[in-house]
Write a protein that holds these residues in place. Structure first.
Motif, PDB file in Angstrom:
ATOM      1  N   GLY A   1       3.229 -12.299 -12.059  1.00 22.50           N
ATOM      2  CA  GLY A   1       2.835 -10.949 -12.419  1.00 22.50           C
ATOM      3  C   GLY A   1       2.338 -10.193 -11.199  1.00 22.50           C
ATOM      4  N   PHE A   2       1.765  -9.016 -11.429  1.00 22.73           N
ATOM      5  CA  PHE A   2       1.289  -8.214 -10.308  1.00 22.73           C
ATOM      6  C   PHE A   2       0.061  -7.428 -10.738  1.00 22.73           C
ATOM      7  N   SER A   3      -0.624  -6.872  -9.748  1.00 21.56           N
ATOM      8  CA  SER A   3      -1.823  -6.072 -10.013  1.00 21.56           C
ATOM      9  C   SER A   3      -1.755  -4.787  -9.207  1.00 21.56           C
ATOM     10  N   VAL A   4      -2.457  -3.769  -9.693  1.00 23.29           N
ATOM     11  CA  VAL A   4      -2.530  -2.481  -9.012  1.00 23.29           C
ATOM     12  C   VAL A   4      -3.996  -2.037  -9.001  1.00 23.29           C
ATOM     13  N   VAL A   5      -4.451  -1.548  -7.860  1.00 20.35           N
ATOM     14  CA  VAL A   5      -5.832  -1.110  -7.740  1.00 20.35           C
ATOM     15  C   VAL A   5      -5.917   0.030  -6.735  1.00 20.35           C
ATOM     16  N   GLU A   6      -6.933   0.855  -6.880  1.00 25.77           N
ATOM     17  CA  GLU A   6      -7.165   1.941  -5.922  1.00 25.77           C
ATOM     18  C   GLU A   6      -7.649   1.352  -4.605  1.00 25.77           C
ATOM     19  N   ASP A   7      -7.140   1.905  -3.508  1.00 25.27           N
ATOM     20  CA  ASP A   7      -7.503   1.415  -2.190  1.00 25.27           C
ATOM     21  C   ASP A   7      -8.910   1.905  -1.836  1.00 25.27           C
ATOM     22  N   PRO A   8      -9.862   0.986  -1.631  1.00 27.95           N
ATOM     23  CA  PRO A   8     -11.233   1.424  -1.317  1.00 27.95           C
ATOM     24  C   PRO A   8     -11.354   2.101   0.040  1.00 27.95           C
ATOM     25  N   LYS A   9     -10.377   1.900   0.903  1.00 25.31           N
ATOM     26  CA  LYS A   9     -10.421   2.544   2.213  1.00 25.31           C
ATOM     27  C   LYS A   9     -10.022   4.012   2.142  1.00 25.31           C
ATOM     28  N   GLY A  10      -9.473   4.412   0.993  1.00 26.16           N
ATOM     29  CA  GLY A  10      -9.021   5.791   0.874  1.00 26.16           C
ATOM     30  C   GLY A  10      -7.621   5.973   1.421  1.00 26.16           C
ATOM     31  N   ASN A  11      -7.319   7.189   1.815  1.00 28.94           N
ATOM     32  CA  ASN A  11      -5.971   7.522   2.290  1.00 28.94           C
ATOM     33  C   ASN A  11      -5.832   7.163   3.771  1.00 28.94           C
ATOM     34  N   THR A  12      -5.491   5.921   4.045  1.00 30.26           N
ATOM     35  CA  THR A  12      -5.317   5.478   5.427  1.00 30.26           C
ATOM     36  C   THR A  12      -3.900   5.701   5.932  1.00 30.26           C
ATOM     37  N   LEU A  13      -2.943   5.813   5.014  1.00 28.16           N
ATOM     38  CA  LEU A  13      -1.538   5.995   5.415  1.00 28.16           C
ATOM     39  C   LEU A  13      -1.200   7.454   5.667  1.00 28.16           C
ATOM     40  N   GLY A  14      -1.902   8.351   5.006  1.00 28.06           N
ATOM     41  CA  GLY A  14      -1.521   9.763   5.082  1.00 28.06           C
ATOM     42  C   GLY A  14      -0.402  10.058   4.098  1.00 28.06           C
ATOM     43  N   ARG A  15       0.668   9.330   4.218  1.00 32.75           N
ATOM     44  CA  ARG A  15       1.806   9.373   3.282  1.00 32.75           C
ATOM     45  C   ARG A  15       2.735   8.226   3.648  1.00 32.75           C
ATOM     46  N   GLY A  16       3.317   7.587   2.666  1.00 31.82           N
ATOM     47  CA  GLY A  16       4.267   6.525   2.956  1.00 31.82           C
ATOM     48  C   GLY A  16       3.918   5.218   2.270  1.00 31.82           C
ATOM     49  N   THR A  17       4.522   4.161   2.756  1.00 35.99           N
ATOM     50  CA  THR A  17       4.366   2.842   2.130  1.00 35.99           C
ATOM     51  C   THR A  17       4.270   1.775   3.217  1.00 35.99           C
ATOM     52  N   SER A  18       3.385   0.825   3.008  1.00 39.32           N
ATOM     53  CA  SER A  18       3.233  -0.313   3.913  1.00 39.32           C
ATOM     54  C   SER A  18       3.344  -1.592   3.091  1.00 39.32           C
ATOM     55  N   ILE A  19       4.310  -2.438   3.438  1.00 41.88           N
ATOM     56  CA  ILE A  19       4.552  -3.690   2.708  1.00 41.88           C
ATOM     57  C   ILE A  19       4.170  -4.855   3.620  1.00 41.88           C
ATOM     58  N   THR A  20       3.236  -5.667   3.163  1.00 43.25           N
ATOM     59  CA  THR A  20       2.782  -6.827   3.923  1.00 43.25           C
ATOM     60  C   THR A  20       3.237  -8.090   3.210  1.00 43.25           C
ATOM     61  N   LEU A  21       4.000  -8.916   3.922  1.00 41.45           N
ATOM     62  CA  LEU A  21       4.481 -10.181   3.386  1.00 41.45           C
ATOM     63  C   LEU A  21       3.605 -11.309   3.930  1.00 41.45           C
ATOM     64  N   HIS A  22       3.027 -12.087   3.027  1.00 39.53           N
ATOM     65  CA  HIS A  22       2.229 -13.255   3.411  1.00 39.53           C
ATOM     66  C   HIS A  22       3.159 -14.460   3.327  1.00 39.53           C
TER      67      HIS A  22
ATOM     68  N   GLN B   1       0.873  -1.183   0.000  1.00 38.53           N
ATOM     69  CA  GLN B   1       0.000   0.000   0.000  1.00 38.53           C
ATOM     70  C   GLN B   1       0.905   1.226   0.000  1.00 38.53           C
ATOM     71  N   SER B   2       0.582   2.207  -0.823  1.00 41.74           N
ATOM     72  CA  SER B   2       1.445   3.387  -0.883  1.00 41.74           C
ATOM     73  C   SER B   2       0.639   4.627  -1.223  1.00 41.74           C
ATOM     74  N   LYS B   3       1.037   5.725  -0.595  1.00 38.79           N
ATOM     75  CA  LYS B   3       0.404   7.032  -0.828  1.00 38.79           C
ATOM     76  C   LYS B   3       1.502   8.080  -0.981  1.00 38.79           C
ATOM     77  N   SER B   4       1.473   8.778  -2.105  1.00 37.82           N
ATOM     78  CA  SER B   4       2.441   9.830  -2.397  1.00 37.82           C
ATOM     79  C   SER B   4       1.743  11.184  -2.428  1.00 37.82           C
ATOM     80  N   ASN B   5       2.488  12.225  -2.109  1.00 38.01           N
ATOM     81  CA  ASN B   5       1.935  13.581  -2.213  1.00 38.01           C
ATOM     82  C   ASN B   5       1.582  13.939  -3.652  1.00 38.01           C
ATOM     83  N   ASP B   6       2.195  13.249  -4.606  1.00 35.52           N
ATOM     84  CA  ASP B   6       1.953  13.540  -6.021  1.00 35.52           C
ATOM     85  C   ASP B   6       0.774  12.771  -6.585  1.00 35.52           C
ATOM     86  N   ASP B   7       0.072  12.048  -5.758  1.00 41.37           N
ATOM     87  CA  ASP B   7      -1.083  11.264  -6.210  1.00 41.37           C
ATOM     88  C   ASP B   7      -2.192  11.445  -5.192  1.00 41.37           C
TER      89      ASP B   7
END
Length: 778
Positions: free
Chosen positions: A229-250, A210-216
């Protein structure tokens, strides 16, 4: 009567309702047919495992409902990895399986870089921090969900950056990384080639970012399931990070791999995070449990009886309870964020308080190298400009250090412990780009741009002092012969480049370089050469070429070596450029290139009566100048040849053989200007050599001798080869050589086949009065 009538009507209505209501068990029309059809379609429906995998392709992060997951599944964009990325992941999983914890080092390092970037950009615009003021890294393991999450409040990534940064790799980096691993190099290479993120697949089969940039304006989710491969989608929760990146490893299934459980254990993670983040300047917090003891009231049998006895007076009960009240301690587990990296920046401490082990650990942390530094220098500059610095000398040069497309990140510039930049040319010159370390100044402003830095007089002073300290570190290595040999083998070309580019430190650097010599089998310095010079000698002689063996037998060195004068052998393309920029060593000893004409030999070297030879060989000199005029500027009698019949020299201002090769190798060199910048060559003949003497006799007897002309050209070409020059037409040289061999063996060469002339085309018939032009005649 009316009441009876109304009751009768009501009774009749209820009867109709009961009769007309259909039975619940009655089958719907065609229901049996529909069931049969569905049974027939079972074989053609999508496989259950595929459906399940598609449904789970967007990670069920905490707090996401089934509806939100379904919406993400419907809206996500799918992408394929570049082939290079898939190749890297295959190599990582196969080659680095035994050292999987490096993924944590890479993720922490990436998070630190992201925090550095937002802190730097916020120096000129504080509003970029927004509501997220704290720059930090947080790590949390969830053993139940088998996930490990690393979150930072750094600069974040836009949707395009997620696709570009996590879906592609620079082709050159992949190629070099693959080659290095094939050679058996260790896992620390991944940090050097920009493929560190993909080490997460060493322990995880699915990764969610999950990532949120000031430029987006929108927060996005990036996800990859293994190498599919990989996928990208808009986060339905909205801006939960404020700014930054969260990497979750399963994490992968640990049924056959118990070691994976270590990455879900808080105690094990604490050890790993400290190992890889001890010197990260940003706070790193780990979600950890702690056990605390609390006092609780201990219930006694007497209290229990009193509570059941309702007849006892309340006041009496309270008095009895106060008298018999007892407590006990019980253990309670609590979970909190605990800071892991509490070590003070090492460069702010006194050198006497830092151990060698701490220096080496700090070097490995900032360089991602698994080997110890060859040397280091920790110092504090005082005076008009004050700063602290630690410089490290790696044992091996960095990947692509002379490749302009590879950005070197060597010495980091800090201002009051705030990271500013790691562009190598800002703090140190290009030829020292291999150095690692930090420079921390209190005299530079925090809100600086790259342009401001380039114009800063304070930074100029810092740069001068850092370079001098680096050179002093190299000079101290000379006391340890083994270490200095490693240093010069790895960075000798860098030091020579410094002599060319750094005029202020040219003299200091010249004392560090080494060359092969005619007097010793080992590399020698200028100081060592000077110590062996003959009395009265004021020149240092050298010759340049492709390899050491050919230089040892070069005709250019014959007379000097015969008289026991030492000659330096330059075998690297940069060496002649270095000599040109030095001119003199130690401002006293002229550096003399034996590849040029006009070399002044020492007074004690045996001199022949050159005047007599000039007169005697004048016919041959004129003959050679006439027949070789297209390729030779002048011919003269030599005073420095012993065993060779002739040699080829460059004019005093022209290019030698080595310089010609370097110039021709330039990709953008204009071939048309070749003759203008190389100059014509000078041919020197040896008057004591029997071939030259016989040639002189033949020319005197018959100035137009064809055999003499052929021999002259063969002599010229052989002299060019022995002097290091290339031939313009090697086939002519081979033909002449074959004729000589045939003559010596008294055999005839086969006649050359002459191509039959092409028949002329018949001229077209035209009318006699036609006004046409005969093209053949024209």
């Amino acid at each position: 009567k009316h009441k009876m009538k109304a009751a009768f009507v009501l009774w009749i209505a209820l009867l109709f309702v009961v009769i007309l209501r259909p039975s619940q068990a009655a089958p719907k029309p065609h229901e049996g047919l529909d069931v049969d059809l569905k049974d027939e379609k079972i074989a053609s429906k999508t496989d259950d495992d595929v459906i399940k995998r598609e449904a789970e392709s967007i990670a069920r992060l905490p707090g996401y409902t089934d509806a939100e997951a379904a919406m993400m599944e419907a809206k996500k964009q799918k992408f394929a990895y570049q082939s290079d990325v898939s190749r890297v992941m295959d190599i990582l999983v196969g080659a680095l399986y035994s050292n999987r914890d490096i993924f944590l080092r890479e993720l922490i390092s990436n998070a630190s870089d992201a925090l550095d970037k937002i802190r730097y950009t916020s120096l000129t615009d504080a509003s970029l921090l927004g509501t997220v003021k704290d720059l930090e890294i947080r790590i949390k393991a969830d053993p139940t969900a088998r996930t490990l999450t690393i979150t930072d409040t750094g600069i974040g990534m836009t949707k395009e950056e997620l696709i570009k940064n996590l879906g592609t790799i620079a082709r050159s980096g992949t190629k070099e990384f693959s080659k290095a691993l094939e050679k058996g190099d260790d896992s620390n290479l991944i940090g050097k080639f920009g493929v560190g993120f993909y080490s997460v697949f060493l322990i995880a089969d699915k990764v969610t970012v999950q990532s949120k940039s000031n430029d987006d304006a929108v927060q996005h989710i990036w996800e990859s399931y293994n190498a599919d491969g990989f996928s990208v989608v808009e986060d339905p929760k909205g801006n939960t990070l404020g700014r930054g990146t969260s990497i979750t490893l399963h994490l992968k299934d640990s049924e056959n791999d118990a070691e994976l459980e270590n990455f879900l254990d808080a105690a094990q993670l604490d050890t790993l995070v400290k190992k890889y983040s001890e010197f990260i300047t940003f706070p790193i917090y780990l979600w950890k449990s702690s056990t605390v003891e609390e006092e609780v009231e201990e219930e006694t049998p007497a209290q229990a009886e009193d509570e059941e006895d309702e007849s006892i007076n309340v006041d009496e009960d309270e008095e009895e309870e106060a008298k018999e009240k007892k407590t006990k301690k019980v253990s309670k587990t609590t979970w909190n964020w605990e800071r892991v990296n509490t070590t003070r920046p090492i460069w702010t401490r006194s050198p006497s308080d830092v151990t060698d082990e701490e220096y080496q650990a700090f070097y490995k942390a900032i360089s991602k190298d698994n080997k110890d530094a060859l040397s280091y220098q920790h110092f504090t500059a005082e005076g008009d400009i004050e700063f602290r610095s630690i410089l490290f000398l790696p044992e091996e040069p960095p990947f692509g250090q002379f490749d302009p497309t590879v950005r070197q990140r060597g010495v980091k510039l800090f201002v009051r412990r705030v990271f500013i930049t790691d562009d190598f040319d800002t703090v140190i010159p290009k030829y020292l780009s291999f150095l690692k370390g930090v420079v921390d100044s209190d005299d530079l402003p925090l809100n600086v741009s790259r342009e401001t830095l380039q114009q800063s007089k304070v930074l100029d002073q810092i740069k001068k002092k850092v370079v001098r300290k680096a050179i002093a570190m190299f000079q101290s290595l000379a006391q340890d012969e083994e270490k200095f040999e490693k240093f010069f083998k790895a960075y000798g070309v860098n030091i020579k480049l410094g002599i060319i580019e750094d005029s202020q430190n040219r003299t200091r650097l010249s004392k560090l370089i080494k060359f092969f010599s005619s007097s010793t089998e080992e590399l020698t310095t200028f100081d060592e050469y000077v110590s062996r010079m003959k009395e009265g000698q004021d020149q240092i002689y050298y010759v340049a070429g492709d390899n050491l063996e050919s230089l040892k037998r070069s005709p250019l060195t014959e007379k000097l070596l015969k008289n026991d004068y030492e000659v330096l052998f330059m075998v690297e393309p940069i060496d002649e450029y270095v000599m040109q920029h030095l001119g003199k060593y130690d401002s006293k000893y002229k550096l003399t290139n034996l590849g040029h004409e006009g070399v002044k030999l020492p007074a004690d070297v045996e001199q022949e009566d050159k005047q007599d030879y000039d007169a005697e060989f004048k016919p041959l000199v004129e003959f050679l100048q006439t027949n070789l005029a297209e390729r030779i500027g002048r011919v003269k009698v030599s005073d420095r040849l012993v065993r060779s019949p002739c040699t080829i020299l460059a004019e005093s201002w022209g290019y030698t053989a080595t310089m010609e090769r370097v110039a021709k190798a330039q990709a953008l060199q204009d071939p048309s200007g070749h003759k203008s910048w190389v100059g014509k060559k000078v041919m020197e003949i040896n008057p004591t050599h029997p071939i030259i003497q016989e040639m002189n006799r033949l020319v005197k007897a018959d100035p137009k001798s064809t055999s003499a002309v052929d021999t002259a050209k063969l002599l010229l070409e052989s002299a060019a080869l022995s002097s290091g020059y290339s031939l313009e037409n090697p086939s002519n040289f081979v033909d002449r050589l074959h004729r000589i061999l045939a003559s010596s063996l008294e055999v005839e060469l086969p006649a050359e086949e002459v191509a039959a002339p092409k028949p002329k085309k018949a001229a077209p018939k035209v009318e006699e009065d036609a006004d046409v032009v005969d093209h053949d005649e024209l």
